[in-house]
Design a protein around this motif. Structure first.
Motif, PDB file in Angstrom:
ATOM      1  N   SER A 188       0.847  -1.198   0.000  1.00 60.01           N
ATOM      2  CA  SER A 188       0.000   0.000   0.000  1.00 60.01           C
ATOM      3  C   SER A 188       0.884   1.250   0.000  1.00 60.01           C
ATOM      4  CB  SER A 188      -0.907   0.007   1.227  1.00 60.01           C
ATOM      5  OG  SER A 188      -0.160   0.283   2.397  1.00 60.01           O
ATOM      6  N   GLU A 189       0.294   2.369  -0.378  1.00 60.57           N
ATOM      7  CA  GLU A 189       1.044   3.620  -0.443  1.00 60.57           C
ATOM      8  C   GLU A 189       1.491   4.082   0.943  1.00 60.57           C
ATOM      9  OE1 GLU A 189       3.220   6.601  -1.680  1.00 60.57           O
ATOM     10  OE2 GLU A 189       2.357   5.093  -3.005  1.00 60.57           O
ATOM     11  N   THR A 190       0.785   3.648   1.976  1.00 61.01           N
ATOM     12  CA  THR A 190       1.136   4.084   3.334  1.00 61.01           C
ATOM     13  C   THR A 190       2.234   3.226   3.965  1.00 61.01           C
ATOM     14  OG1 THR A 190      -0.620   2.688   4.268  1.00 61.01           O
ATOM     15  CG2 THR A 190      -1.183   4.984   3.737  1.00 61.01           C
ATOM     16  N   GLN A 191       2.548   2.087   3.362  1.00 59.77           N
ATOM     17  CA  GLN A 191       3.586   1.228   3.931  1.00 59.77           C
ATOM     18  C   GLN A 191       4.978   1.796   3.653  1.00 59.77           C
ATOM     19  OE1 GLN A 191       1.791  -2.662   2.356  1.00 59.77           O
ATOM     20  NE2 GLN A 191       2.826  -3.346   4.236  1.00 59.77           N
TER      21      GLN A 191
END
Length: 359
Positions: A188-191
């Motif tokens: 994910s983009e937040t990882q």
């Protein structure tokens, strides 16, 4: 057409290998063509064939011993008188390569130093030192990737330094690459992605990297480690990851000619080599605008952008973790222009190298 024989272990992902390929891609191949004498197959083999190169294979000294290796080299050069330029990238072992080449009538013998340290046990180091003493007798040109690498192989201040060069625009950060790679590996983009690109060998210190990540992931449970490359230590490192119950958090990416896309998916680059000359992977990461945490065993001139933090491998792991955290929140910068201005763009350095191939 001049056919230049590049002598190297294999054409897999690695500093010297990438340097050669970067040069090979931009030269006028109607005038100069590269052929390769290697020991094993490599990830670049298909591309080499597509660009018109030939690949010859023979055993390496550690497989057959010094006497048989010498015999096979003599036989190869006797059977291939078409080569008038030989460029050896085997560091100290280049001494026996250029001896056999010069005695076979090769006009220009070039040795190229890519390291700042000697690896191997006592016998291997003795043999390498023996081969090194042949370089002043038989090599016509001394090249090195840095002043420090030159001092390892040659008399002081005798090497011509040609910077390990990359196609800087190829490694520029691109959002579409970030989206493509993260989607492919379900990130994910937040990882938070810690990245590493390098051959799986002991000198690259992957065990340290995995153990450091294990500690890091206890603080940052969503973090991911992405390691790109192949090599003799890969299965051992995969087993270590399984033993540490990290399989769902560590992504192994095979050596690929599309590795340039991987950098855009990363948030920080970690490079804990036991020793290293000028690291092409670190140059590529900086061209991408990544901040880097690296061991202080690496040539400090790799820090072209001011975005590299060097730490001692014996330093407390907390210092490494803190540096990774701090580097990961820095914004990407325009590394491509910095590297181009500093003289690391492949097109300019190809011109410097090609002058030594003229016969």
């Amino acid at each position: 057409m001049i056919r230049v024989l590049q002598v190297i272990h294999s054409m897999n992902l690695g500093g010297a290998e990438n340097f050669i390929m970067n040069i090979y891609r931009v030269i006028d191949r109607d005038s100069i063509q590269f052929d390769f004498l290697v020991n094993t197959t490599g990830v670049f083999d298909d591309e080499i064939i597509r660009m018109g190169g030939k690949i010859w294979r023979m055993h390496y000294v550690n497989e057959v011993g010094p006497f048989q290796y010498h015999k096979e080299l003599k036989k190869f050069f006797a059977e291939h008188p078409e080569y008038k330029v030989v460029h050896s990238h085997l560091d100290m072992v280049s001494g026996i390569v250029v001896e056999c080449a010069k005695k076979a009538g090769v006009a220009t013998c070039i040795t190229h130093s890519h390291n700042t340290n000697i690896s191997g046990n006592i016998f291997v180091k003795f043999l390498k030192k023996h081969y090194q003493r042949k370089i002043p007798r038989y090599a016509d040109v001394y090249l090195a990737c840095s002043k420090q690498a030159g001092e390892l192989l040659y008399p002081k201040n005798s090497a011509v330094v040609i910077n390990n060069s990359i196609d800087v625009d190829r490694f520029r950060f691109r959002q579409e690459y970030r989206d493509e790679i993260r989607n492919k590996y379900h990130i994910s983009e937040t990882q938070f992605v810690i990245g590493h690109v390098g051959r799986f060998s002991r000198v690259k210190n992957h065990r340290f990297l995995v153990e450091l990540f294990e500690k890091f992931s206890k603080k940052h449970s969503e973090a991911v480690l992405m390691v790109c490359g192949d090599g003799e230590e890969k299965e051992y490192i995969k087993q270590l990851v399984r033993e540490r119950n990290l399989s769902e958090k560590v992504i192994f990416v095979n050596a690929s000619t599309e590795v340039y896309k991987m950098y855009s998916a990363m948030d920080v680059f970690v490079f804990p080599s036991v020793y290293e000359g000028i690291s092409l992977s670190m140059l590529e990461a900086q061209a991408n605008g990544l901040s880097i945490v690296a061991s202080d065993s690496i040539d400090v001139s790799c820090n072209l952008t001011g975005h590299v933090v060097f730490l001692n491998l014996k330093q407390d792991e907390g210092a490494w973790i803190q540096s990774i955290e701090e580097a990961g929140v820095q914004e990407r910068y325009n590394g491509t222009e910095i590297l181009r201005t500093a003289g690391y763009d492949v097109r300019e350095n190809a011109k410097k190298l090609l002058q030594y191939y003229q016969i």
